[in-house]
Design an enzyme around this catalytic site. Sequence first.
Site, short mmCIF file in Angstrom:
data_model
loop_
_atom_site.label_atom_id
_atom_site.label_comp_id
_atom_site.label_asym_id
_atom_site.label_seq_id
_atom_site.Cartn_x
_atom_site.Cartn_y
_atom_site.Cartn_z
N ASP A 223 26.95 16.54 -21.64
CA ASP A 223 26.34 16.49 -22.78
C ASP A 223 25.35 17.38 -23.33
O ASP A 223 24.86 18.38 -22.56
CB ASP A 223 25.39 14.89 -22.60
CG ASP A 223 25.95 13.76 -22.27
OD1 ASP A 223 27.18 13.76 -22.57
OD2 ASP A 223 25.29 12.89 -21.89
N TYR B 206 26.11 15.94 -9.16
CA TYR B 206 25.14 16.11 -10.15
C TYR B 206 23.64 16.37 -9.57
O TYR B 206 23.56 15.49 -8.52
CB TYR B 206 24.91 15.22 -11.16
CG TYR B 206 26.13 15.52 -12.38
CD1 TYR B 206 25.80 16.05 -13.39
CD2 TYR B 206 27.50 14.87 -12.24
CE1 TYR B 206 27.17 16.32 -14.47
CE2 TYR B 206 28.39 15.05 -13.13
CZ TYR B 206 28.08 15.86 -14.17
OH TYR B 206 29.17 16.01 -15.23
#
EC number: 5.4.99.12
Length: 250
Positions: free
Chosen positions: A54, A112
Amino acid sequence: MGKRNIKMIYQYDGSKFCGFQRQKKMKTVQGEIERAVFKTFNQEINMISSGRTDKGVHAMEQVSNFVIDENIPIEAIKRQINKCLKGEVKVLEVEEAGKDFNARFDAKSRTYLYIMRNEEDITPFEANYVTGLRASVNVEKFQEIMNDFVGKYDFSSFMKKDKAYRNPVREIVYIKCYYDEKIGQKQLNVEICGNGFLKTMVRIMIGSALAVYFGNVEEDYIKRRLENPNADDKKILAASEGLYLYKVNY
């Protein structure tokens, strides 16, 4: 003229881009790398990548592949991208891959990293790279909350709706919460490893866990949503600044 399939491992500063995926009239990671290659070698490429991040999300290790004419030296690709995008993107490795290698479909897992710190301890130089919290978070308690996500579930309640329909079932292999070894309890790091992630899924997972931790929602909030998946559920998002694509495993 023959073609080569190139595998590239690189990093980027997400605060400099409007997200990863190529978009018209927007500065994106994919768009800028493809433009740099076209500008230097007069070659149009189409990058296939391990995942799309994003706006504002960083990568310590992103992996992509693309096809290019075999007369273009591999080292020159690395050198020119680094030169064109200095301070924004850094190519770590470029190599020729087998013709069937696909950075997206061959990835076995992605990890992540999410970095959080008490907002009073964040300097202006760190503001784009760490998520600020109004109070410190206890590592054991937060680990306990995050453990609810480990396993194979339908994550419809923890994703942003995506135009490209994707199977919402994902498996979270492990989640590890730990204090930063350099600055101790002031900073909490969270590693999340899974076979794949849906749109904005990590930020919604962290946002939901923080809401549970600070008592903004019920203690069984995460379990309930995993047991009753619903893409229309209201989502709680954590900020993008503290999120990094950390590593990709093949």
